[in-house]
Motif scaffolding. Structure first.
Motif, PDB file in Angstrom:
ATOM      1  N   LEU A 189     -38.988 -31.656  -1.567  1.00  0.00           N
ATOM      2  CA  LEU A 189     -39.017 -30.601  -0.562  1.00  0.00           C
ATOM      3  C   LEU A 189     -38.347 -29.320  -1.040  1.00  0.00           C
ATOM      4  CD1 LEU A 189     -38.202 -32.582   2.717  1.00  0.00           C
ATOM      5  CD2 LEU A 189     -40.388 -31.579   2.049  1.00  0.00           C
ATOM      6  N   GLU A 190     -37.504 -29.413  -2.058  1.00  0.00           N
ATOM      7  CA  GLU A 190     -36.825 -28.207  -2.536  1.00  0.00           C
ATOM      8  C   GLU A 190     -37.764 -27.259  -3.261  1.00  0.00           C
ATOM      9  OE1 GLU A 190     -36.162 -31.338  -5.792  1.00  0.00           O
ATOM     10  OE2 GLU A 190     -36.329 -31.238  -3.602  1.00  0.00           O
ATOM     11  N   ARG A 191     -38.949 -27.702  -3.584  1.00  0.00           N
ATOM     12  CA  ARG A 191     -39.922 -26.853  -4.266  1.00  0.00           C
ATOM     13  C   ARG A 191     -40.782 -26.107  -3.252  1.00  0.00           C
ATOM     14  NH1 ARG A 191     -41.869 -31.187  -8.949  1.00  0.00           N
ATOM     15  NH2 ARG A 191     -39.883 -31.162 -10.129  1.00  0.00           N
ATOM     16  N   ALA A 192     -40.718 -24.806  -3.285  1.00  0.00           N
ATOM     17  CA  ALA A 192     -41.471 -24.002  -2.325  1.00  0.00           C
ATOM     18  C   ALA A 192     -42.960 -24.261  -2.428  1.00  0.00           C
ATOM     19  CB  ALA A 192     -41.171 -22.515  -2.544  1.00  0.00           C
ATOM     20  N   HIS A 214     -48.222 -35.691  12.809  1.00  0.00           N
ATOM     21  CA  HIS A 214     -47.004 -36.489  12.926  1.00  0.00           C
ATOM     22  C   HIS A 214     -46.494 -36.797  11.518  1.00  0.00           C
ATOM     23  CE1 HIS A 214     -44.241 -39.563  14.456  1.00  0.00           C
ATOM     24  NE2 HIS A 214     -44.662 -40.342  13.458  1.00  0.00           N
ATOM     25  N   PHE A 215     -45.261 -36.396  11.207  1.00  0.00           N
ATOM     26  CA  PHE A 215     -44.723 -36.526   9.856  1.00  0.00           C
ATOM     27  C   PHE A 215     -43.638 -37.588   9.774  1.00  0.00           C
ATOM     28  CE2 PHE A 215     -46.829 -32.513   9.513  1.00  0.00           C
ATOM     29  CZ  PHE A 215     -47.247 -32.465   8.193  1.00  0.00           C
ATOM     30  N   ASP A 216     -43.723 -38.388   8.710  1.00  0.00           N
ATOM     31  CA  ASP A 216     -42.711 -39.394   8.395  1.00  0.00           C
ATOM     32  C   ASP A 216     -42.383 -39.266   6.917  1.00  0.00           C
ATOM     33  OD1 ASP A 216     -41.029 -41.581   8.209  1.00  0.00           O
ATOM     34  OD2 ASP A 216     -42.669 -43.023   8.087  1.00  0.00           O
ATOM     35  N   LEU A 217     -41.308 -38.546   6.608  1.00  0.00           N
ATOM     36  CA  LEU A 217     -40.870 -38.322   5.229  1.00  0.00           C
ATOM     37  C   LEU A 217     -39.537 -39.034   5.044  1.00  0.00           C
ATOM     38  CD1 LEU A 217     -41.711 -34.502   5.011  1.00  0.00           C
ATOM     39  CD2 LEU A 217     -43.029 -36.386   4.027  1.00  0.00           C
ATOM     40  N   GLU A 218     -39.485 -39.959   4.091  1.00  0.00           N
ATOM     41  CA  GLU A 218     -38.281 -40.765   3.878  1.00  0.00           C
ATOM     42  C   GLU A 218     -38.034 -41.013   2.396  1.00  0.00           C
ATOM     43  OE1 GLU A 218     -38.084 -44.365   6.354  1.00  0.00           O
ATOM     44  OE2 GLU A 218     -39.978 -43.744   7.269  1.00  0.00           O
ATOM     45  N   PRO A 219     -36.769 -41.265   2.015  1.00  0.00           N
ATOM     46  CA  PRO A 219     -35.549 -41.129   2.808  1.00  0.00           C
ATOM     47  C   PRO A 219     -35.121 -39.665   2.895  1.00  0.00           C
ATOM     48  CG  PRO A 219     -35.007 -41.936   0.610  1.00  0.00           C
ATOM     49  CD  PRO A 219     -36.502 -41.829   0.665  1.00  0.00           C
ATOM     50  N   HIS A 226     -34.267 -27.709   3.425  1.00  0.00           N
ATOM     51  CA  HIS A 226     -35.663 -27.532   3.029  1.00  0.00           C
ATOM     52  C   HIS A 226     -36.603 -28.212   4.039  1.00  0.00           C
ATOM     53  CE1 HIS A 226     -34.154 -25.873  -0.663  1.00  0.00           C
ATOM     54  NE2 HIS A 226     -33.542 -27.008  -0.977  1.00  0.00           N
ATOM     55  N   TYR A 227     -36.168 -29.300   4.616  1.00  0.00           N
ATOM     56  CA  TYR A 227     -36.965 -29.964   5.646  1.00  0.00           C
ATOM     57  C   TYR A 227     -37.086 -29.076   6.877  1.00  0.00           C
ATOM     58  CZ  TYR A 227     -38.403 -33.583   9.005  1.00  0.00           C
ATOM     59  OH  TYR A 227     -39.058 -34.318   9.966  1.00  0.00           O
ATOM     60  N   LEU A 228     -35.986 -28.456   7.259  1.00  0.00           N
ATOM     61  CA  LEU A 228     -36.029 -27.557   8.411  1.00  0.00           C
ATOM     62  C   LEU A 228     -36.953 -26.369   8.142  1.00  0.00           C
ATOM     63  CD1 LEU A 228     -32.256 -27.526   9.445  1.00  0.00           C
ATOM     64  CD2 LEU A 228     -34.096 -28.999  10.294  1.00  0.00           C
ATOM     65  N   ASP A 229     -36.924 -25.849   6.924  1.00  0.00           N
ATOM     66  CA  ASP A 229     -37.841 -24.753   6.568  1.00  0.00           C
ATOM     67  C   ASP A 229     -39.294 -25.213   6.661  1.00  0.00           C
ATOM     68  OD1 ASP A 229     -35.673 -23.114   6.098  1.00  0.00           O
ATOM     69  OD2 ASP A 229     -35.699 -23.397   3.917  1.00  0.00           O
ATOM     70  N   LEU A 230     -39.558 -26.440   6.201  1.00  0.00           N
ATOM     71  CA  LEU A 230     -40.920 -26.976   6.285  1.00  0.00           C
ATOM     72  C   LEU A 230     -41.361 -27.083   7.743  1.00  0.00           C
ATOM     73  CD1 LEU A 230     -43.440 -28.302   5.053  1.00  0.00           C
ATOM     74  CD2 LEU A 230     -42.214 -30.498   5.169  1.00  0.00           C
ATOM     75  N   LEU A 231     -40.483 -27.574   8.608  1.00  0.00           N
ATOM     76  CA  LEU A 231     -40.842 -27.705  10.020  1.00  0.00           C
ATOM     77  C   LEU A 231     -41.152 -26.348  10.642  1.00  0.00           C
ATOM     78  CD1 LEU A 231     -38.300 -30.401  11.288  1.00  0.00           C
ATOM     79  CD2 LEU A 231     -40.688 -30.715  10.615  1.00  0.00           C
ATOM     80  N   ASP A 232     -40.384 -25.329  10.286  1.00  0.00           N
ATOM     81  CA  ASP A 232     -40.661 -23.978  10.809  1.00  0.00           C
ATOM     82  C   ASP A 232     -42.061 -23.525  10.416  1.00  0.00           C
ATOM     83  OD1 ASP A 232     -38.169 -23.780  12.017  1.00  0.00           O
ATOM     84  OD2 ASP A 232     -37.240 -22.815  10.280  1.00  0.00           O
ATOM     85  N   TRP A 272     -28.663 -39.816  10.299  1.00  0.00           N
ATOM     86  CA  TRP A 272     -28.501 -38.364  10.427  1.00  0.00           C
ATOM     87  C   TRP A 272     -27.303 -38.089  11.334  1.00  0.00           C
ATOM     88  CZ3 TRP A 272     -34.099 -36.431  11.974  1.00  0.00           C
ATOM     89  CH2 TRP A 272     -34.943 -36.519  10.844  1.00  0.00           C
ATOM     90  N   SER A 273     -26.684 -36.952  11.123  1.00  0.00           N
ATOM     91  CA  SER A 273     -25.684 -36.522  12.093  1.00  0.00           C
ATOM     92  C   SER A 273     -26.399 -36.143  13.385  1.00  0.00           C
ATOM     93  CB  SER A 273     -24.892 -35.324  11.560  1.00  0.00           C
ATOM     94  OG  SER A 273     -25.710 -34.157  11.546  1.00  0.00           O
ATOM     95  N   GLN A 274     -25.687 -36.218  14.495  1.00  0.00           N
ATOM     96  CA  GLN A 274     -26.297 -35.844  15.774  1.00  0.00           C
ATOM     97  C   GLN A 274     -26.664 -34.363  15.777  1.00  0.00           C
ATOM     98  OE1 GLN A 274     -23.843 -36.030  19.355  1.00  0.00           O
ATOM     99  NE2 GLN A 274     -25.520 -37.022  20.468  1.00  0.00           N
ATOM    100  N   ALA A 275     -25.859 -33.544  15.099  1.00  0.00           N
ATOM    101  CA  ALA A 275     -26.151 -32.108  15.037  1.00  0.00           C
ATOM    102  C   ALA A 275     -27.459 -31.850  14.292  1.00  0.00           C
ATOM    103  CB  ALA A 275     -24.997 -31.374  14.367  1.00  0.00           C
ATOM    104  N   PHE A 276     -27.672 -32.547  13.160  1.00  0.00           N
ATOM    105  CA  PHE A 276     -28.917 -32.353  12.411  1.00  0.00           C
ATOM    106  C   PHE A 276     -30.107 -32.871  13.204  1.00  0.00           C
ATOM    107  CE2 PHE A 276     -32.035 -33.728   9.129  1.00  0.00           C
ATOM    108  CZ  PHE A 276     -32.313 -32.472   8.604  1.00  0.00           C
ATOM    109  N   PHE A 277     -29.930 -33.986  13.893  1.00  0.00           N
ATOM    110  CA  PHE A 277     -31.003 -34.501  14.747  1.00  0.00           C
ATOM    111  C   PHE A 277     -31.414 -33.430  15.759  1.00  0.00           C
ATOM    112  CE2 PHE A 277     -32.924 -36.701  18.266  1.00  0.00           C
ATOM    113  CZ  PHE A 277     -33.594 -37.782  17.714  1.00  0.00           C
ATOM    114  N   GLY A 278     -30.437 -32.770  16.342  1.00  0.00           N
ATOM    115  CA  GLY A 278     -30.739 -31.709  17.294  1.00  0.00           C
ATOM    116  C   GLY A 278     -31.458 -30.538  16.660  1.00  0.00           C
ATOM    117  N   GLN A 279     -31.084 -30.190  15.436  1.00  0.00           N
ATOM    118  CA  GLN A 279     -31.780 -29.108  14.736  1.00  0.00           C
ATOM    119  C   GLN A 279     -33.253 -29.443  14.525  1.00  0.00           C
ATOM    120  OE1 GLN A 279     -28.950 -28.939  11.350  1.00  0.00           O
ATOM    121  NE2 GLN A 279     -28.757 -26.766  11.809  1.00  0.00           N
ATOM    122  N   VAL A 280     -33.517 -30.693  14.175  1.00  0.00           N
ATOM    123  CA  VAL A 280     -34.907 -31.125  13.995  1.00  0.00           C
ATOM    124  C   VAL A 280     -35.640 -31.124  15.334  1.00  0.00           C
ATOM    125  CG1 VAL A 280     -36.390 -33.055  13.315  1.00  0.00           C
ATOM    126  CG2 VAL A 280     -34.369 -32.485  11.939  1.00  0.00           C
TER     127      VAL A 280
END
Length: 391
Positions: A189-192, A214-219, A226-232, A272-280
């Motif tokens: 994901l770090e690769r643009a 519907h996306f399932d990217l693991e782990p 970079h995941y948050l950027d992808l979601l945006d 995940w932290s609860q804060a990151f879960f909320g960001q997603v």
């Protein structure tokens, strides 16, 4: 859909080891008792309090080992006790399906193996349930983010057939891949350029007629920017197509910063932290918690864990986002998952308890069933009897 997911060995024979290393010898007969040993033969410090230096070191090592075991076990026992208590009580009388449920479907639905008769049977199975979304496996993505059209070649027949048989039910494209977060192989994901390819693949699959992505990217590690950027970027595409963006989410830290501790010990920070879960959750239309593969050994502990996860997820998810809790419609026995413990009845009860205690009026809430090809009649019965409101 993952997880990862410790036995304490017994210490034995330390006394005999200590004695064999102390330098003392057993009786050698009358002569050894009547004739004093010379200075050269005398054993050092055998009569001193505490024994030989070797024995003292062994005692210290044993005390240290015991202390470490207690340091690890006591918090674990306290946490497991809390989960058992969390499973107690009665759910609210209206803590049932809101008609927002989903199910993950295998790849056979889009590669030509499933026929019209299978769609008819699925429709019969789903009637009278709360299932609104089908996550149909249409990938996986290539590691560079591309997706060949051949991967979902039967979608053109499946989607209209579902719409005819199940009006109002959405057919979402389930896309995913292994991430190169814990090994050199996988999607980065770090690769643009890779993120751009994922966005383009999503645009193409929505053009094919799917009702959502519907996306399932693991782990996927907590805090991945970079995941948050992808979601945006994906949100812009799904909004342009007027369809939902949905994700499968990791579980939330059962204890503060637990993902950091677990990551240090195992190189797999599962939570995940609860804060990151909320960001997603704020970046998507729908988020489904993979609330299985929990390492819990008993139904009461698993149910208590699901109740906790439900509460944590409700706290972090805005009311404008659909929140779904995963139910284990599969029966594997491996590290991290015990089929006798992670059952549908325990999960449903846990979901209802968490919902009742945290946000009983939440409308955009449901459960997601994983997965169709592993489900048994007992699983379907437990879902209907435990989650669908009695008539």
């Amino acid at each position: 859909m993952s997880g990862a997911k410790p036995d304490a060995g017994r210490q034995s024979g330390t006394e005999s080891v200590a004695e064999s290393q102390s330098g003392t010898e057993p009786d050698a007969g009358p002569q050894s008792r009547t004739e004093p040993a010379s200075d050269a033969e005398e054993q050092p410090a055998t009569g001193r309090k505490g024994g030989t230096p070797t024995r003292r070191r062994l005692r210290r090592a044993r005390r240290l080992a015991l202390g470490l075991v207690l340091l690890l076990l006591l918090p674990l026992l306290a946490a497991e006790t809390a989960l058992r208590v969390n499973y107690m009580g009665d759910p609210a009388g209206d803590a049932y399906s809101r008609g927002q449920d989903a199910i993950w479907l295998g790849h056979a639905w889009v590669d030509g193996r499933k026929k019209d008769a299978d769609v008819a049977a699925l429709a019969e199975r789903l009637r009278g349930t709360g299932i609104r979304d089908l996550y149909v496996h249409a990938g996986p993505l290539e590691h560079d983010g591309t997706l060949p059209a051949s991967a979902y070649r039967n979608a053109g027949r499946l989607i209209p057939a579902v719409h005819r048989a199940l009006p109002g039910v959405r057919v979402q494209a389930w896309l995913g891949d292994k991430l190169a977060t814990e090994s050199p192989d996988g999607l980065r994901l770090e690769r643009a350029g890779t993120r751009a390819a994922v966005v383009d693949s999503t645009r193409r699959i929505l053009d094919a007629g799917f009702d959502g992505a519907h996306f399932d990217l693991e782990p996927l590690h907590s805090g991945d920017r970079h995941y948050l950027d992808l979601l945006d970027a994906l949100r812009a595409v799904t909004r342009a197509h007027h369809v939902p963006l949905s994700v499968a989410a990791h579980q939330i830290d059962p204890l503060p910063a637990f993902h950091s501790l677990w990551g240090t010990l195992t190189n797999h920070p599962k939570w995940w932290s609860q804060a990151f879960f909320g960001q997603v959750a704020r970046r998507v239309d729908q988020i489904a918690v993979m609330s299985y593969d929990t390492m819990q050994p008993a139904q009461s502990l698993y149910g208590g864990y699901v109740a906790q996860q439900t509460s944590l997820a409700l706290e972090a998810t805005p009311p404008t986002t659909d929140l779904l809790m995963g139910l284990p419609f599969f029966h594997e026995n491996r590290f991290g998952h015990w089929a006798h413990a992670e059952t549908v009845p325990a999960a449903v009860r846990g979901v209802r308890l968490g919902l009742s205690r945290t946000d009983p009026d939440r409308v955009r809430f449901g459960v997601a069933l994983y997965v169709d090809f592993a489900a048994t009649e007992d699983d379907w019965t437990a879902y209907r009897e435990g989650w669908i409101r009695p008539s």
